[in-house]
Design an enzyme around this catalytic site. Structure first.
Site, short mmCIF file in Angstrom:
data_model
loop_
_atom_site.label_atom_id
_atom_site.label_comp_id
_atom_site.label_asym_id
_atom_site.label_seq_id
_atom_site.Cartn_x
_atom_site.Cartn_y
_atom_site.Cartn_z
N GLU A 132 -27.89 37.48 7.29
CA GLU A 132 -27.77 36.16 8.41
C GLU A 132 -26.42 35.40 7.58
O GLU A 132 -26.53 34.62 6.83
CB GLU A 132 -28.85 35.22 7.97
CG GLU A 132 -28.84 34.10 9.06
CD GLU A 132 -30.06 33.11 8.71
OE1 GLU A 132 -30.32 32.50 9.62
OE2 GLU A 132 -30.89 33.37 7.62
N ASP A 276 -38.75 33.15 8.73
CA ASP A 276 -37.56 32.55 8.24
C ASP A 276 -38.02 32.03 6.93
O ASP A 276 -37.44 30.86 6.42
CB ASP A 276 -36.75 31.60 8.93
CG ASP A 276 -35.31 31.34 8.42
OD1 ASP A 276 -34.90 31.97 7.79
OD2 ASP A 276 -34.86 30.09 8.98
#
Length: 388
Positions: A132, A276
């Site tokens: 990410e 997440d």
């Protein structure tokens, strides 16, 4: 050990089958059927462990495309931490996961990719890595260290691909950055999924990225422009691109339930519920690190100490499913699809993961009728369930 669950409701492939049974062992799902036909299977294999599933629900194991840690540790902490955090998530139904890393130096990211590549050789629950960053927009960086952000270049992209040894599954990129389009094409040619995220992109720029090969939107609605009636932004660009899947963090903090409902309505079969999750998942409130940044978790909500940006979640996928059905109002088969079949398809694994079909791995979950997880099998081995 051969197991057979009978008289349950089996949810798989977007379908709900009542009075169903499944038979599985360490080699995979052996058979499935309905009504009392299971008795003949037990007669053939009298050593089978027979489980009465009356009033219960069976689903495939859940797949998390985007997770950063849990049980008090972050994936950046190394191999032992990865195993510890994945065990916590497995107890909540995640039988397979992509290991996500926040932005860091290229040297650190290379080392982390190599660690996951080694793990993936021996642990089928590790599906590979997700970077990410670091190719993110500083203005939409969220909980990423601004000092680690950079624009993509061919040499760096090649180095990351090489370090992954075929296990770099996805990378999040802000497509408006210099060099992003070339990076998207290079990564997709190497078999890496490119996700648009942490971006200042408008609708047209996001559509161009999807046309160039990006197929995923990282945590839709977060760290990007919102939907506006004259500036629809990346979310509608993803919705308008049929081959694109939208990640959604359904924890009640990142996205309001009415917006989650809208996403399911506008992109049917293309929503992947993700966690997440960061280190505090399954652990106590308090101070944690996310990469190089300090995070304070209060009431289960994680925010950066400096600036207050949301810093991941403390969500588990069983809670995401429960909330999708009981709060958002998504029909159970569609909610399960968003945690199984859809993420498997994103990874190109829809023919061997994300469903309860003969020949698929024995990733099997048994839930009670209110969607509290009771039992967990991953690759045919039973593990403790968090709420059993």
């Amino acid at each position: 050990m051969r197991n057979l669950i009978h008289s349950a409701t089996v949810i798989s492939g977007g379908q709900s089958t009542k009075h169903a049974w499944i038979e599985f062992d360490e080699d995979g799902v052996c058979a499935r059927g309905t009504n009392d036909t299971w008795r003949a299977r037990v007669a053939e294999h009298p050593d089978t462990a027979v489980i009465d599933g009356t009033g219960q629900v069976v689903t495939p194991g859940l797949i998390d495309l985007h997770c950063h840690g849990g049980a008090g540790v972050a994936f950046e902490d190394g191999e032992a931490a990865i195993r510890t955090a994945l065990a916590l998530h497995r107890a909540h139904g995640t039988t397979r996961a992509v290991v996500s890393f926040v932005s860091g130096s290229i040297e650190d990211l290379v080392s982390r990719l190599e660690t996951v590549a080694d793990l993936a050789e021996t642990d089928p629950g590790v599906l590979g890595s997700h970077l990410e960053g670091p190719f993110l927009d500083p203005g939409h960086r969220g909980a990423h260290d601004p000092e680690a952000l950079r624009t993509p270049d061919v040499r760096t992209v090649d180095r990351l691909i090489e370090a992954g040894q075929g296990t770099l599954r996805q990378i999040t990129i802000a497509p408006e950055l210099d060099g992003a389009t070339e990076a998207i094409r290079e990564l997709t040619a190497a078999g890496v999924i490119v996700a648009v995220g942490h971006t200042d992109a408008d609708y047209a720029t996001a559509r161009a990225a999807f046309d160039a090969g990006a197929t995923l939107l990282t945590h839709a609605f977060n760290a990007m422009h919102p939907i506006h009636h004259r500036a629809p932004g990346p979310v509608l660009a993803a919705i308008d691109s049929p081959g694109v899947t939208l990640e959604v963090i359904n924890d009640g903090v990142h996205v309001h339930e009415s917006v989650v409902r809208l996403a399911f309505t506008e992109a049917p079969g293309r929503i992947a519920l993700v966690t997440d999750a960061m280190a505090a998942t399954g652990a106590a409130d308090g101070h944690y690190m996310l990469g190089s940044l300090e995070v304070l978790v209060e009431g289960g909500t994680a925010r950066l100490v400096e600036g207050g940006a949301i810093a991941g979640s403390t969500l588990t996928l069983d809670a995401a499913l429960h909330r999708a059905v009981h709060v958002v109002g998504i029909p159970l088969p569609e909610a399960v699809r968003a945690l199984t079949e859809t993420p498997a398809r994103v990874l190109g694994r829809e023919r061997d993961l994300g469903a309860i079909e003969v020949g698929y791995p024995s990733d099997v979950l048994l839930w009670n009728d209110d969607l509290t997880l009771q039992r967990v099998w991953a690759d045919g081995t039973e593990y403790p369930a968090a709420h059993a």
